[in-house]
Scaffold this motif. Structure first.
Motif, short mmCIF file in Angstrom:
data_model
loop_
_atom_site.label_atom_id
_atom_site.label_comp_id
_atom_site.label_asym_id
_atom_site.label_seq_id
_atom_site.Cartn_x
_atom_site.Cartn_y
_atom_site.Cartn_z
N VAL A 22 -54.10 -0.20 20.48
CA VAL A 22 -53.53 0.57 19.39
C VAL A 22 -54.42 1.79 19.15
O VAL A 22 -55.62 1.66 18.89
CB VAL A 22 -53.44 -0.27 18.10
CG1 VAL A 22 -52.87 0.57 16.95
CG2 VAL A 22 -52.58 -1.51 18.33
N HIS A 23 -53.83 2.98 19.26
CA HIS A 23 -54.58 4.22 19.06
C HIS A 23 -54.51 4.58 17.57
O HIS A 23 -53.56 5.20 17.11
CB HIS A 23 -54.00 5.32 19.93
CG HIS A 23 -53.90 4.95 21.39
ND1 HIS A 23 -55.00 4.58 22.14
CD2 HIS A 23 -52.83 4.85 22.22
CE1 HIS A 23 -54.62 4.29 23.37
NE2 HIS A 23 -53.31 4.45 23.44
N ASP A 24 -55.53 4.17 16.85
CA ASP A 24 -55.56 4.30 15.40
C ASP A 24 -56.18 5.65 15.01
O ASP A 24 -57.38 5.88 15.20
CB ASP A 24 -56.38 3.15 14.81
CG ASP A 24 -56.35 3.12 13.29
OD1 ASP A 24 -55.74 4.02 12.69
OD2 ASP A 24 -56.93 2.19 12.70
N VAL A 25 -55.37 6.55 14.47
CA VAL A 25 -55.86 7.88 14.08
C VAL A 25 -55.69 8.09 12.57
O VAL A 25 -55.57 9.21 12.10
CB VAL A 25 -55.13 8.99 14.86
CG1 VAL A 25 -55.52 8.97 16.33
CG2 VAL A 25 -53.62 8.87 14.70
N ARG A 26 -55.68 7.00 11.80
CA ARG A 26 -55.48 7.12 10.36
C ARG A 26 -56.60 7.92 9.69
O ARG A 26 -56.34 8.75 8.80
CB ARG A 26 -55.37 5.73 9.73
CG ARG A 26 -54.06 5.01 10.05
CD ARG A 26 -54.07 3.60 9.50
NE ARG A 26 -55.08 2.78 10.14
CZ ARG A 26 -55.34 1.52 9.82
NH1 ARG A 26 -54.65 0.94 8.83
NH2 ARG A 26 -56.25 0.82 10.46
N ALA A 27 -57.84 7.68 10.08
CA ALA A 27 -58.97 8.37 9.45
C ALA A 27 -58.88 9.87 9.71
O ALA A 27 -59.07 10.69 8.80
CB ALA A 27 -60.29 7.81 9.96
N LYS A 28 -58.59 10.25 10.96
CA LYS A 28 -58.47 11.67 11.30
C LYS A 28 -57.29 12.30 10.57
O LYS A 28 -57.39 13.43 10.06
CB LYS A 28 -58.30 11.82 12.81
CG LYS A 28 -58.19 13.26 13.27
CD LYS A 28 -59.44 14.06 12.98
CE LYS A 28 -59.35 15.46 13.51
NZ LYS A 28 -60.56 16.27 13.21
N ALA A 29 -56.17 11.57 10.49
CA ALA A 29 -54.99 12.10 9.81
C ALA A 29 -55.26 12.29 8.33
O ALA A 29 -54.80 13.28 7.73
CB ALA A 29 -53.81 11.16 10.02
N LYS A 30 -56.01 11.37 7.72
CA LYS A 30 -56.31 11.50 6.30
C LYS A 30 -57.14 12.75 6.03
O LYS A 30 -56.90 13.49 5.06
CB LYS A 30 -57.07 10.26 5.81
CG LYS A 30 -57.36 10.26 4.32
CD LYS A 30 -58.05 8.98 3.89
CE LYS A 30 -58.32 8.99 2.39
NZ LYS A 30 -58.99 7.73 1.94
N ALA A 31 -58.12 13.01 6.90
CA ALA A 31 -58.94 14.20 6.74
C ALA A 31 -58.10 15.47 6.90
O ALA A 31 -58.27 16.44 6.15
CB ALA A 31 -60.07 14.19 7.77
N LEU A 32 -57.17 15.46 7.84
CA LEU A 32 -56.30 16.61 8.05
C LEU A 32 -55.35 16.81 6.87
O LEU A 32 -55.08 17.95 6.47
CB LEU A 32 -55.51 16.44 9.34
CG LEU A 32 -56.30 16.55 10.65
CD1 LEU A 32 -55.45 16.15 11.83
CD2 LEU A 32 -56.83 17.97 10.83
N GLU A 33 -54.85 15.71 6.31
CA GLU A 33 -53.95 15.81 5.17
C GLU A 33 -54.67 16.38 3.95
O GLU A 33 -54.10 17.19 3.21
CB GLU A 33 -53.36 14.44 4.85
CG GLU A 33 -52.32 13.97 5.85
CD GLU A 33 -51.85 12.55 5.60
OE1 GLU A 33 -52.50 11.87 4.77
OE2 GLU A 33 -50.86 12.13 6.22
N LEU A 34 -55.94 16.00 3.75
CA LEU A 34 -56.72 16.56 2.65
C LEU A 34 -56.95 18.06 2.86
O LEU A 34 -56.88 18.85 1.91
CB LEU A 34 -58.06 15.84 2.54
CG LEU A 34 -58.01 14.38 2.05
CD1 LEU A 34 -59.40 13.75 2.10
CD2 LEU A 34 -57.44 14.30 0.64
N GLN A 35 -57.21 18.43 4.11
CA GLN A 35 -57.39 19.84 4.42
C GLN A 35 -56.09 20.61 4.20
O GLN A 35 -56.10 21.74 3.69
CB GLN A 35 -57.87 20.00 5.87
CG GLN A 35 -58.24 21.42 6.24
CD GLN A 35 -58.77 21.51 7.67
OE1 GLN A 35 -58.93 20.49 8.35
NE2 GLN A 35 -59.05 22.72 8.12
N GLN A 36 -54.97 19.99 4.56
CA GLN A 36 -53.67 20.62 4.37
C GLN A 36 -53.38 20.82 2.88
O GLN A 36 -52.88 21.88 2.46
CB GLN A 36 -52.59 19.75 5.01
CG GLN A 36 -51.19 20.36 5.01
CD GLN A 36 -50.17 19.40 5.59
OE1 GLN A 36 -50.09 18.23 5.20
NE2 GLN A 36 -49.39 19.87 6.55
#
Length: 268
Positions: A22-36
């Motif tokens: 499972v390619h878990d990218v939740r942490a990276k996505a959360k950081a990107l969403e905060l930046q967005q």
């Protein structure tokens, strides 16, 4: 893997286990969403901020919809999670399509809505396989009295002692996969078995509980997974390489076929 290696592994009990990564990218996505969100609050005041917002949004879309992008980012961040299956699947089904998809214009007039137009869908490949999970314990399963016929009292006591305080259930495995399906940042998966590897998005999941314990917990389940690989330029190149490799081996396939011709031409 060579056939000889497969046979030897089967005889020695060392058959390679299939696994699901499972390619878990939740942490990276959360950081990107905060930046967005931060860029959105700023109101994108200049060209640089506009470019940053566009790049962040594009990356989030890639992580949600692109299995290859999620695989690359998860691998770089060491966030891959690998789960080995208990039993190797008995079959792997591959499905590939690039056929026209009939669509109707629901926004037009009644005549338009009654006319189907062929829209060529993007090429894709799908892998379907069934995984079996089993956590059956004789003491915890139904009809224990039927199983313990001829078993000594000491053996029964040992079984009871081992089972005491343990919870036998496959429900966490099934619900974990369902949870992965529901999160856009954990849907990218790779199924690996020996030399076979397939990376795609978890598109569909069907679970069937086959056996329950006396306490009502599911202790055996069959889970059918469908991984979809929407082919981008990189994937198309990989499949093209596989095709060219097959063509290059044509002469060796003919030679191998000639060697077993006596077996194939048996009169039945």
């Amino acid at each position: 893997m060579a056939i000889q290696n497969d046979l030897l592994s089967s005889l020695t009990g060392n058959t390679a286990k299939a696994c699901l990564v499972v390619h878990d990218v939740r942490a990276k996505a959360k950081a990107l969403e905060l930046q967005q969100q931060k860029l959105g609050v700023l109101g994108v005041r200049n060209a640089l901020q506009t470019e940053q917002l566009s790049r962040v949004t594009s990356t989030l879309n890639a992580l949600q919809n692109g299995a290859a992008s999620a695989q690359q980012m998860a691998g770089a961040g060491n966030t891959d999670k690998t789960f080995f299956v208990q039993f190797n699947p008995s079959s792997l089904q591959m499905y590939s399509t690039n056929t026209p998809d009939p669509r109707r214009d629901v926004s037009g007039t009644n005549d338009d809505q009654n006319t189907a137009n062929d829209v060529v869908s993007a090429p894709r490949v799908e892998l379907t396989t069934t995984l079996i999970f089993d956590k059956m314990n004789i003491y915890d399963a139904f009809m224990f009295d039927k199983f313990n016929t001829g078993v000594s009292a000491t053996t029964v006591t040992n079984i009871v002692t081992l089972a005491k305080g343990a919870t036998f259930t496959v429900q966490p495995y099934v619900e974990g996969l369902i949870s992965a399906l529901r999160n856009p940042y954990t849907r990218s998966m790779t199924f690996q078995w020996a030399d076979f590897s397939f990376t795609g998005r978890l598109h569909q999941l069907q679970a069937n509980y086959k056996m329950f314990s006396v306490s009502g917990r599911p202790i055996r389940a069959e889970v059918q997974l469908r991984l979809r690989q929407d082919l981008d330029t990189q994937d198309m190149q990989r499949w093209k390489s596989q095709f060219n490799s097959m063509l290059a081996q044509k002469s060796s396939m003919v030679t191998a076929g000639q060697k077993v011709s006596n077996l194939l031409n048996l009169s039945l």
